[in-house]
Design a protein around this motif. Structure first.
Motif, PDB file in Angstrom:
ATOM      1  N   LEU A  62      -6.759  -5.668  -2.472  1.00 20.00           N
ATOM      2  CA  LEU A  62      -8.177  -5.994  -2.290  1.00 20.00           C
ATOM      3  C   LEU A  62      -8.335  -7.012  -1.162  1.00 20.00           C
ATOM      4  CD1 LEU A  62      -9.683  -6.389  -5.895  1.00 20.00           C
ATOM      5  CD2 LEU A  62     -10.357  -4.704  -4.181  1.00 20.00           C
ATOM      6  N   THR A 120      -9.968   8.350  -8.753  1.00 20.68           N
ATOM      7  CA  THR A 120      -9.488   7.833 -10.036  1.00 20.68           C
ATOM      8  C   THR A 120     -10.334   8.364 -11.185  1.00 20.68           C
ATOM      9  OG1 THR A 120      -8.649   5.818  -8.992  1.00 20.68           O
ATOM     10  CG2 THR A 120      -8.992   5.737 -11.374  1.00 20.68           C
ATOM     11  N   ALA A 172      -3.814   0.543 -11.408  1.00 13.74           N
ATOM     12  CA  ALA A 172      -3.656   0.220  -9.985  1.00 13.74           C
ATOM     13  C   ALA A 172      -4.983   0.171  -9.242  1.00 13.74           C
ATOM     14  CB  ALA A 172      -2.726   1.241  -9.324  1.00 13.74           C
ATOM     15  N   PHE A 173      -5.950   1.000  -9.657  1.00 11.21           N
ATOM     16  CA  PHE A 173      -7.224   1.078  -8.934  1.00 11.21           C
ATOM     17  C   PHE A 173      -8.350   0.272  -9.585  1.00 11.21           C
ATOM     18  CE2 PHE A 173      -5.046   4.205  -6.576  1.00 11.21           C
ATOM     19  CZ  PHE A 173      -5.754   4.432  -5.409  1.00 11.21           C
ATOM     20  N   SER A 174      -8.075  -0.303 -10.760  1.00 14.46           N
ATOM     21  CA  SER A 174      -9.096  -1.135 -11.407  1.00 14.46           C
ATOM     22  C   SER A 174      -8.676  -2.601 -11.462  1.00 14.46           C
ATOM     23  CB  SER A 174      -9.355  -0.654 -12.837  1.00 14.46           C
ATOM     24  OG  SER A 174      -8.214  -0.897 -13.654  1.00 14.46           O
ATOM     25  N   GLY A 175      -7.359  -2.844 -11.493  1.00 13.86           N
ATOM     26  CA  GLY A 175      -6.866  -4.207 -11.613  1.00 13.86           C
ATOM     27  C   GLY A 175      -7.007  -4.770 -13.024  1.00 13.86           C
ATOM     28  N   THR A 191      -0.824  -5.989  -7.672  1.00 17.14           N
ATOM     29  CA  THR A 191      -0.925  -5.074  -6.533  1.00 17.14           C
ATOM     30  C   THR A 191      -2.383  -4.847  -6.159  1.00 17.14           C
ATOM     31  OG1 THR A 191       1.124  -3.929  -7.155  1.00 17.14           O
ATOM     32  CG2 THR A 191      -0.401  -2.729  -5.732  1.00 17.14           C
ATOM     33  N   HIS A 192      -3.213  -4.574  -7.162  1.00 21.12           N
ATOM     34  CA  HIS A 192      -4.634  -4.334  -6.932  1.00 21.12           C
ATOM     35  C   HIS A 192      -5.279  -5.553  -6.267  1.00 21.12           C
ATOM     36  CE1 HIS A 192      -8.539  -2.438  -7.625  1.00 21.12           C
ATOM     37  NE2 HIS A 192      -8.990  -3.626  -8.018  1.00 21.12           N
ATOM     38  N   CYS A 193      -4.968  -6.722  -6.788  1.00 19.09           N
ATOM     39  CA  CYS A 193      -5.513  -7.964  -6.247  1.00 19.09           C
ATOM     40  C   CYS A 193      -5.097  -8.162  -4.794  1.00 19.09           C
ATOM     41  CB  CYS A 193      -5.022  -9.135  -7.097  1.00 19.09           C
ATOM     42  SG  CYS A 193      -5.646 -10.749  -6.592  1.00 19.09           S
ATOM     43  N   ARG A 205      -1.548  -4.938 -11.579  1.00 17.57           N
ATOM     44  CA  ARG A 205      -2.738  -5.800 -11.488  1.00 17.57           C
ATOM     45  C   ARG A 205      -2.625  -6.705 -10.253  1.00 17.57           C
ATOM     46  NH1 ARG A 205      -7.040  -8.243 -14.279  1.00 17.57           N
ATOM     47  NH2 ARG A 205      -6.993 -10.527 -14.453  1.00 17.57           N
ATOM     48  N   LYS A 225       0.839  -1.208   0.000  1.00 16.59           N
ATOM     49  CA  LYS A 225       0.000   0.000   0.000  1.00 16.59           C
ATOM     50  C   LYS A 225       0.871   1.255   0.000  1.00 16.59           C
ATOM     51  CE  LYS A 225      -3.011   2.489   3.209  1.00 16.59           C
ATOM     52  NZ  LYS A 225      -3.630   2.431   4.548  1.00 16.59           N
TER      53      LYS A 225
END
Length: 388
Positions: A341, A269, A212-215, A336-338, A334, A186
Motif C-alpha cells: 500500500l 479478489t 493479501a488484498f485486504s490486509g 505485505t499488504h501494508c 498482512r 510485489k
C-alpha cells in the motif's frame, strides 16, 4: 474395619529441591455471601508444623474465633488479583495472561512472602526471564501488576518492580535484513498466489488471496460470514474475530481494537470469493451441509465449524516448500499488504484506517519495514533530485 483417614496435607518441592507442605482449609461460611470459604495454606517446613496449623484453624473455625489473615504469599495475592483482572479483558487475553503466570511467574515467585520481595529478588527473576524469553518485558509487566495490586491493598508501600532494570545486555547476533523480513515483494506475492491457484485447495487460495488484498488479520478472516461481503459494492465489513478462549475453545469476539471497519476490495479478489462461495455450496452439500444460511462462515472446517487457526500454517508451508518460495507466515501477508500500500502511494492515514490500527505508531513500525524495491526507489529519487 475403619477406613483410614486421608490427610489433606501434601508435600511439594521448591525450585531448589527443598520440601515444603501445604493443605486446603475450610474457613466456615461467609456471612456476606452465604458461600463457603476455603483457602490453601503452604510453605510449612515440616509435616508436623502443617498439622499444628491445620488443627489450630479447625479449632478456631469451630469456636467462631477464626479471623481471616491477610494474604501472605505472592500466590495468594495473585489469586485475589486474577479474579478482578478477568473482568477487565477479553477471554483470549485472560487465557494468554494466566498462561504466562502459570508457566513463568508463579513457579518463580509464587511461594515468596509478599513483604520479603525486594528489588534484588525482582531483578534476579527479570534477568532469568530475559535469558530465556523473547518477550520477557511482558512477563515482567504482568508480574508487577500483582504487586501494584498489593500496594493498592496496603500490603506493600511501593512496588519493587518499579526499580528493576530491563535493559538486559544480550549477545550480539548479526542478522541478514532480508532474513528478518516477514513480507513478500510485489513479484513474490504474485508468484505465491499463482502457485496457490494451481493447487486443488481453492479454499486456501481464496483465504490467502483475501488476506493479501485486504490486509485483514487472520482471526478476522476466519470469523467472516457471507453477509459480511457485499458483492454489489465490492465492500467487506470487518466487525469480529476468531480467538481462543478457556479450555482451548474457539470463540468469536470483537476486533482487536474493538472497532468495526468497512473496506473496499478489488474486482478480481471479489470474483475469487464469489467462485469460492459457489464451490463451497457444492462441496459442503456433498457433506450434508447447507451453506446458504445467513450466518454461514466463509471459511469453515470439514464439519462446517470454525477452522482451526493453525491450519493456515500447514497450507502456507506446503505451497512454499513445493514451489521453493520465500518463507513468510500467514500474518506476513498482512505486512505485505501494508508494505505494498505504501509502495502504491497510499497515505499513512489511509493505511492505518484500512488495517484497523488504533495507534498510528503501529502503522509506522510496519512502514519502517517497506520492501527492498521501495528502499531502492527512495535512493534513486534522492540521487535524481540532486542531479549528480
Amino acid at each position: 474395619m475403619t477406613k483410614k483417614k486421608v490427610s489433606p496435607i501434601k508435600a511439594y518441592k521448591l525450585k531448589n529441591g527443598e520440601t515444603r507442605y501445604e493443605f486446603p482449609a475450610y474457613l466456615g461460611v461467609d456471612p456476606l455471601t452465604g458461600k463457603q470459604k476455603r483457602t490453601m495454606k503452604r510453605g510449612f517446613k515440616t509435616r508436623k508444623e502443617a498439622e499444628l496449623a491445620l488443627a489450630r484453624i479447625k479449632l478456631e473455625v469451630a469456636s467462631g474465633t477464626y479471623k481471616q489473615e491477610r494474604v501472605e504469599t505472592y500466590q495468594e495475592l495473585y489469586d485475589l488479583w486474577v479474579v478482578q483482572y478477568e473482568n477487565t479483558v477479553e477471554e483470549s487475553t485472560f487465557v494468554k495472561t494466566t498462561g504466562l503466570f502459570r508457566n513463568h511467574i508463579l513457579p518463580s515467585m509464587g511461594a515468596y512472602k509478599i513483604e520479603k520481595i525486594t528489588i534484588d529478588i525482582c531483578q534476579k527473576h527479570v534477568n532469568e526471564w530475559a535469558g530465556k524469553l523473547k518477550k520477557f518485558r511482558t512477563v515482567k509487566s504482568y508480574a508487577a501488576k500483582v504487586l501494584d495490586f498489593a500496594v493498592k491493598r496496603g500490603y506493600l508501600q511501593t512496588n519493587p518492580f518499579m526499580h528493576v532494570e530491563t535493559a538486559i545486555k544480550k549477545k550480539a547476533i548479526v542478522k541478514d535484513d532480508e532474513e528478518a523480513e516477514n513480507f513478500y515483494t510485489k513479484e513474490q506475492l504474485i508468484e505465491f498466489l499463482s502457485c496457490l491457484e494451481k493447487e486443488s485447495n481453492y479454499k486456501a487460495y481464496a483465504l490467502f488471496r483475501l488476506l493479501a488484498f485486504s490486509g485483514m488479520r487472520k482471526g478476522e478472516a476466519l470469523a467472516l460470514t457471507w453477509n459480511d461481503l457485499n458483492f454489489t459494492t465490492n465492500e467487506l465489513r470487518i466487525n469480529k474475530a476468531l480467538s481462543r478462549g478457556k479450555d482451548n475453545q474457539l470463540y468469536v469476539k470483537s476486533t482487536k481494537t474493538g472497532v468495526a471497519r468497512t473496506i473496499k476490495m478489488d474486482d478480481k479478489t471479489m470474483a475469487v470469493m464469489k467462485e469460492w462461495k459457489k464451490r463451497q455450496k457444492q462441496d459442503y452439500l456433498v457433506l450434508g451441509f447447507n451453506t446458504m444460511q445467513p450466518k454461514q462462515l466463509v471459511f469453515s472446517n470439514e464439519v462446517n465449524e470454525y477452522l482451526q487457526p493453525t491450519k493456515t500454517r500447514k497450507w502456507i508451508l506446503h505451497v512454499q516448500k513445493k514451489y521453493k518460495l520465500g518463507t513468510i507466515t500467514t500474518h506476513g501477508l498482512r505486512h505485505t499488504h501494508c508494505s505494498l500500500l505504501f509502495e502504491a502511494g497510499a497515505s499513512l492515514k489511509e493505511v492505518q484506517d484500512r488495517l484497523g490500527h488504533s495507534d498510528v505508531q503501529t502503522t509506522m513500525n510496519i512502514y519502517a519495514h517497506v520492501t527492498k524495491k521501495a528502499k531502492e526507489e527512495a535512493i534513486m529519487k534522492f540521487a535524481s533530485y540532486l542531479e549528480m
